[in-house]
Structure formats: C-alpha cells, structure tokens
Design a protein around this motif. Structure first.
Motif, PDB file in Angstrom:
ATOM      1  N   LEU A  62       0.832  -1.205   0.000  1.00 38.29           N
ATOM      2  CA  LEU A  62       0.000   0.000   0.000  1.00 38.29           C
ATOM      3  C   LEU A  62       0.868   1.258   0.000  1.00 38.29           C
ATOM      4  O   LEU A  62       0.605   2.212  -0.747  1.00 38.29           O
ATOM      5  CB  LEU A  62      -0.913  -0.005   1.234  1.00 38.29           C
ATOM      6  N   LEU A  63       1.918   1.268   0.815  1.00 36.98           N
ATOM      7  CA  LEU A  63       2.797   2.439   0.871  1.00 36.98           C
ATOM      8  C   LEU A  63       3.546   2.624  -0.450  1.00 36.98           C
ATOM      9  O   LEU A  63       3.768   3.763  -0.886  1.00 36.98           O
ATOM     10  CB  LEU A  63       3.782   2.308   2.033  1.00 36.98           C
ATOM     11  N   ARG A  64       3.919   1.527  -1.087  1.00 39.20           N
ATOM     12  CA  ARG A  64       4.577   1.652  -2.395  1.00 39.20           C
ATOM     13  C   ARG A  64       3.620   2.271  -3.415  1.00 39.20           C
ATOM     14  O   ARG A  64       4.017   3.105  -4.227  1.00 39.20           O
ATOM     15  CB  ARG A  64       5.047   0.282  -2.881  1.00 39.20           C
ATOM     16  N   VAL A  67       3.436   5.943  -2.740  1.00 35.15           N
ATOM     17  CA  VAL A  67       4.617   6.646  -3.249  1.00 35.15           C
ATOM     18  C   VAL A  67       4.479   6.879  -4.741  1.00 35.15           C
ATOM     19  O   VAL A  67       4.834   7.949  -5.264  1.00 35.15           O
ATOM     20  CB  VAL A  67       5.902   5.853  -2.923  1.00 35.15           C
ATOM     21  N   ARG A  68       3.938   5.893  -5.468  1.00 40.34           N
ATOM     22  CA  ARG A  68       3.732   6.086  -6.904  1.00 40.34           C
ATOM     23  C   ARG A  68       2.729   7.211  -7.169  1.00 40.34           C
ATOM     24  O   ARG A  68       2.842   7.934  -8.146  1.00 40.34           O
ATOM     25  CB  ARG A  68       3.267   4.787  -7.553  1.00 40.34           C
ATOM     26  N   ARG A  69       1.731   7.321  -6.306  1.00 39.84           N
ATOM     27  CA  ARG A  69       0.769   8.421  -6.459  1.00 39.84           C
ATOM     28  C   ARG A  69       1.464   9.779  -6.279  1.00 39.84           C
ATOM     29  O   ARG A  69       1.106  10.754  -6.937  1.00 39.84           O
ATOM     30  CB  ARG A  69      -0.358   8.285  -5.435  1.00 39.84           C
ATOM     31  N   LEU A  70       2.438   9.832  -5.393  1.00 44.95           N
ATOM     32  CA  LEU A  70       3.190  11.076  -5.210  1.00 44.95           C
ATOM     33  C   LEU A  70       4.094  11.362  -6.397  1.00 44.95           C
ATOM     34  O   LEU A  70       4.406  12.517  -6.688  1.00 44.95           O
ATOM     35  CB  LEU A  70       4.043  10.998  -3.934  1.00 44.95           C
ATOM     36  N   GLY A  71       4.537  10.285  -7.068  1.00 46.67           N
ATOM     37  CA  GLY A  71       5.434  10.442  -8.209  1.00 46.67           C
ATOM     38  C   GLY A  71       6.823   9.986  -7.852  1.00 46.67           C
ATOM     39  O   GLY A  71       7.495  10.626  -7.039  1.00 46.67           O
ATOM     40  N   ALA A 126       0.339  10.318   3.690  1.00 48.58           N
ATOM     41  CA  ALA A 126      -0.977   9.996   4.248  1.00 48.58           C
ATOM     42  C   ALA A 126      -2.082  10.377   3.262  1.00 48.58           C
ATOM     43  O   ALA A 126      -3.054   9.627   3.069  1.00 48.58           O
ATOM     44  CB  ALA A 126      -1.171  10.713   5.584  1.00 48.58           C
ATOM     45  N   GLU A 127      -1.945  11.539   2.628  1.00 47.59           N
ATOM     46  CA  GLU A 127      -2.920  11.951   1.623  1.00 47.59           C
ATOM     47  C   GLU A 127      -2.941  10.967   0.451  1.00 47.59           C
ATOM     48  O   GLU A 127      -4.005  10.624  -0.085  1.00 47.59           O
ATOM     49  CB  GLU A 127      -2.580  13.354   1.106  1.00 47.59           C
ATOM     50  N   ALA A 128      -1.748  10.501   0.057  1.00 49.91           N
ATOM     51  CA  ALA A 128      -1.666   9.572  -1.067  1.00 49.91           C
ATOM     52  C   ALA A 128      -2.312   8.236  -0.730  1.00 49.91           C
ATOM     53  O   ALA A 128      -2.918   7.593  -1.593  1.00 49.91           O
ATOM     54  CB  ALA A 128      -0.202   9.375  -1.474  1.00 49.91           C
TER      55      ALA A 128
END
Length: 388
Positions: A62-64, A67-71, A126-128
């Motif tokens: 989930l965290l990975r 991170v992809r959502r953040l870019g 957290a937002e991602a």
C-alpha cells in the motif's frame, strides 16, 4: 501482530498520519511486531491483503502504491521512498541512514530535513494513501501479496468457480483486471498431475525459484515501460540507486553477454531456445533464476509464434532446470510459466495454454518432483485456462 478481525471502517487522515509518524523510526520490519490498525484497514480496503498474515506485506505494498501516487521522480515521492525504506536494499536501513538519503533528495542536512521537509513528506504520504483508497490500483501496479484463495475451499475448487464470479463483478463495475491477485491451487494438468494457477503480474510472485519470460528470437527484451511479461520482469529485476534510478539493467545485460559469448549479436536463435540469467533485484522475492524462452519471430510489425515452439521451450526450460537444480541449496524445485506467445506474440491464450499444459504434463510424467505454476494477468483468461 494482533489477530483481531480486520475492521471494515476506513481510517481517517489523522489516524494514518499518526501511524506513519510512528513507523518512520522502526521502519517496515516493525510491521510484524506492532499492529497498525489504520494502515491495516487501508490495506484491506484497497485489496492488498486478505488475512492477518498478509497484513505487514499488504501495508508495505500500500505504501509503495502511495509513493507512486506522489510520483517516483518527484521530490516528495523519492523522499517518502527513502524515509520509509521502500527502495531495493533499503528496507532494513537504520532510521538515520534513511533520513540522510531523504535529505539528500532536497539537498539539505538531515536536521533541516527533519524540521522542514519530513513533516510535509509524511503528510503527503498519508494523503496519497487516502487517494489509493478512493481509486484502487490496477494489477499493473504492485499489489503486494496475493489474496490466497477466494474462499475457505479455494484449494479444491476449479478455477472457473473463482474467476467467473470475480470477472462478473469486475464487468459490472467497468474495471476489468483491477481485482486483487488470486492464487488457485491444484489445477489439473491431467489425471495425475496438477499445477498452481496465479492471476497476477508475474513480477509480483514470491518464492517461486524459476520464472520464465517470453522473448523474441533475437533475445531482445521488451522496453521496461511495455505491458509485457518481458518488460515487467526486466524492470522488476533492474538494480536501482538510492534515488530510484536504474544503474544495472541486469536481465538485458546478461542476455547481451550470452549473445556475444555465443556469436549471436544481431542474429536470431532457434525458436524454443532458452537462456538463463540471474534474477537481479527479484532475489528479494525469492526468485533464483529467470529463464528466457525465445518463441516469437518478428514479421514486419508483428510477431509469429508457432505452437510447437512453446513445446520446445517448455522442454528446454525443464532440461535447463534439471541441470541447474543441484547447484543451489536447497535445490531448485519450482518453476512458473506465463502463457508463452499470447501477448504481443499474437497467439490465442487458449492455444498457448493447451500447448503449454501438454508440454508440462509430458515433463511431469518424466520427473514429478517439480512444483509447476502458471500465471495469467486477468481472471477471464484464467477461466478459459481452467476450462481447457
């Protein structure tokens, strides 16, 4: 970790932020020792895990995805990946080392990063996570551990039982191919032999020692951005630096070395030829070898795959595996095949599956010690494979 039932209540931003702050210092290895109910609930709701034993790996996946959502090339994404040890070979790094690498992304000292950038990085992560919850990732992304068995008796049911239901739900929602990975045990090859069927990207499988990749007869792997087995394995096996940039294209490099050693640069090999390479970064997932099966012959802008090339490739894979088996401790014992030639090769999945299962059956009759796996990317194809 707590074994209490998973909560169906979605976590709030504040709950996620608090838990992310608390896992920054101990890192990902702490997920097994300490329950994180908000992150656990988010991983369940996103389809990354389906039981208590899956929760730590599900949270990590989930965290990975977050991170992809953040870019991954954005400062926030890269700093978040360093902060939580989400890059290859950094998972168990001490907290101060992770902070130092994250600070380097911004070009500041670790202390300045701690006070200024780090709070923002964790807040945005957290937002991602909330974004992932609202828009679940597809199978093309890192789905974490497969949700083993779609029911209590999944190991005994025919795969059609699972895939038909899941596909029907997917079709109604218009999100074909976005279900969590599925594993169906004991799919019959014939009256005596069985294989394990996975509905998953091949690069997300764990603890299968040999993964087979489908290649063209020039042994030129797909580009890493192509949605193919070859491209996906090439990307997953590549070694990256602390900033996430590829520094060693392991599979392509070793294949090029094999071609030079055998006098074949720029020249085709015989269809059905199989060449081994190391697994590169996939070692972390329990993979020991990648076998590259040359089955596709370029024809103008398309490829031709002859079914008999699949049979030759399967036979060559098993012959190579028998040769290499005892070089490892413990000995090699498992091998996984995709539907060779059924991607850009243009071969119908049913044709590929028929020849593949026929060739596997022949090899298991010769040596039944191997644990054989098949992997497909969506449940509609799994249904067709199971019905053959």
């Amino acid at each position: 970790m707590s074994q209490e039932p998973f909560s169906a209540t979605l976590p709030t931003y504040d709950q996620l932020l608090d838990e992310l702050k608390n896992i920054r210092r101990p890192g990902l290895p702490d997920l097994r020792r300490t329950d994180r109910p908000a992150l656990r609930a988010a991983a369940v709701a996103s389809g990354f895990c389906g039981g208590p034993d899956d929760a730590p790996a599900g949270i990590e996946a989930l965290l990975r995805a977050a991170v992809r959502r953040l870019g991954e090339r954005d400062l926030l994404g890269r700093a978040a990946a360093h902060t939580f040890g989400l890059l290859p070979d950094r998972r168990g790094a001490p907290a101060h080392d992770r902070r130092k690498l994250a600070a380097a992304v911004y070009g500041v000292t670790p202390e300045r990063f701690r006070k200024q950038q780090e709070p923002q990085v964790i807040q945005q992560l957290a937002e991602a996570v909330l974004t992932v919850l609202r828009e679940p990732p597809s199978l093309a992304e890192d789905q974490g551990p497969a949700v083993r068995n779609a029911g209590a008796d999944a190991t005994t049911q025919h795969p059609t039982t699972h895939s038909a239901s899941a596909h029907s739900t997917s079709a109604r929602s218009g999100r074909i191919g976005q279900e969590p990975p599925l594993r169906v045990d004991s799919v019959p090859v014939d009256a005596r032999s069985t294989v394990t069927l996975h509905v998953s990207p091949i690069e997300l499988l764990r603890d299968i020692e040999v993964l087979v990749s489908s290649e063209n007869v020039y042994l030129e792997m797909s580009k890493t951005f192509r949605p193919t087995v070859s491209g996906a394995l090439r990307l997953a096996a590549a070694v990256r630096d602390p900033a996430g940039e590829i520094v060693d294209d392991v599979l392509a490099r070793e294949l090029a070395g094999w071609l030079r050693a055998h006098g074949r640069p720029g020249l085709p090999v015989r269809p059905g030829t199989v060449v081994p390479t190391s697994p590169g970064a996939l070692t972390a997932r329990g993979v020991r070898r990648i076998y590259h099966a040359a089955v596709a012959t370029p024809r103008d802008d398309t490829y031709e795959v002859r079914p008999e090339s699949i049979a030759r490739a399967v036979s060559a894979c098993f012959a190579l595996a028998r040769t290499e088996r005892d070089r490892y401790e413990p000995a090699l014992s498992s091998i996984c095949f995709p539907l060779l030639g059924a991607g850009r090769g243009g071969l119908a999945p049913a044709v590929s599956a028929t020849w593949l299962r026929w060739a596997v059956r022949d090899e298991l009759a010769r040596d039944s010690r191997w644990r054989v796996h098949l992997v497909v990317r969506d449940r509609e194809i799994a249904e067709a494979v199971g019905a053959l």
